[in-house]
Design a protein around this motif. Structure first.
Motif, short mmCIF file in Angstrom:
data_model
loop_
_atom_site.label_atom_id
_atom_site.label_comp_id
_atom_site.label_asym_id
_atom_site.label_seq_id
_atom_site.Cartn_x
_atom_site.Cartn_y
_atom_site.Cartn_z
N PHE A 1 44.50 -21.59 -25.02
CA PHE A 1 45.87 -21.32 -25.47
C PHE A 1 46.63 -20.33 -24.61
O PHE A 1 47.72 -19.90 -24.99
N LEU A 2 46.09 -19.95 -23.48
CA LEU A 2 46.82 -19.10 -22.54
C LEU A 2 46.92 -19.81 -21.18
O LEU A 2 46.51 -19.27 -20.15
N PRO A 3 47.50 -21.00 -21.16
CA PRO A 3 47.53 -21.75 -19.91
C PRO A 3 48.43 -21.13 -18.84
O PRO A 3 48.30 -21.45 -17.67
N ASP A 4 49.34 -20.24 -19.25
CA ASP A 4 50.24 -19.63 -18.28
C ASP A 4 49.55 -18.56 -17.44
O ASP A 4 50.09 -18.16 -16.41
N LEU A 5 48.42 -18.09 -17.89
CA LEU A 5 47.67 -17.11 -17.08
C LEU A 5 47.04 -17.82 -15.90
O LEU A 5 46.69 -19.00 -15.98
N HIS A 6 46.88 -17.09 -14.83
CA HIS A 6 46.18 -17.67 -13.68
C HIS A 6 44.77 -18.06 -14.11
O HIS A 6 44.16 -17.43 -14.97
N ALA B 1 37.68 -15.75 -16.57
CA ALA B 1 36.85 -14.54 -16.63
C ALA B 1 36.87 -13.94 -18.04
O ALA B 1 35.82 -13.59 -18.59
N LEU B 2 38.07 -13.84 -18.64
CA LEU B 2 38.16 -13.29 -20.00
C LEU B 2 37.46 -14.20 -21.01
O LEU B 2 36.76 -13.72 -21.91
N ALA B 3 37.66 -15.50 -20.86
CA ALA B 3 37.03 -16.44 -21.79
C ALA B 3 35.51 -16.35 -21.70
O ALA B 3 34.82 -16.26 -22.72
N VAL B 4 34.98 -16.35 -20.48
CA VAL B 4 33.53 -16.29 -20.30
C VAL B 4 32.99 -14.95 -20.82
O VAL B 4 31.93 -14.90 -21.47
N LEU B 5 33.72 -13.87 -20.57
CA LEU B 5 33.28 -12.56 -21.05
C LEU B 5 33.20 -12.54 -22.57
O LEU B 5 32.21 -12.08 -23.15
#
Length: 138
Positions: A63-68, A74-78
């Motif tokens: 749901f944050l497709p606008d982020l690089h 990295a945030l998702a995996v973390l």
């Protein structure tokens, strides 16, 4: 080397208790059931935390497709990894507490709650920066 080998054997014995909790009944005396139920409620609270972290990881990824892509992944995996670690830590803490209660020992202490809180705070700060930077690009 004996210290490391001893720690590995103790860790393996702890993990075996995860799969055979009935073996805990062989140790010490049965504690007041209210304490065992409180231990179980704590375990379930840790599992809810783990599920929230896993859900947060999927939310960041989807749901944050606008982020690089790099920071988003990295945030998702973390978040997913910390959720998995939290679930594993929950079952380990449950078994260690149950064993300590049966043996009449002090409950085990852990730095994990403090580390988890700091990690979640750090991830939240990074997410705030990433989202703010993503919105600034629009």
């Amino acid at each position: 080397m004996t210290g490391v080998a001893g720690r590995l054997r103790a860790a393996a014995a702890g993990v075996r208790l995860w799969w055979t909790p009935a073996r805990l009944r062989e140790e010490g005396e049965t504690p007041d059931y209210r304490f065992s139920l409180a231990n179980e409620r704590t375990f379930l609270a840790w599992l809810r935390t783990a599920l929230a972290l896993v859900g947060g990881g999927f939310a960041v990824a989807q749901f944050l497709p606008d982020l690089h892509r790099g920071p988003r992944v990295a945030l998702a995996v973390l978040l997913l990894a910390v959720g998995a670690l939290c679930a594993l830590r929950a079952v380990d803490h449950w078994a260690r507490c149950e064993r300590a209660m049966r043996r009449g020992e002090n409950l085990p202490v852990s730095r994990f709650p403090a580390v988890l809180a700091l990690a979640i705070g750090a991830v939240a700060a990074v997410m705030v920066i990433a989202v703010a930077a993503g919105w600034a690009d629009r």
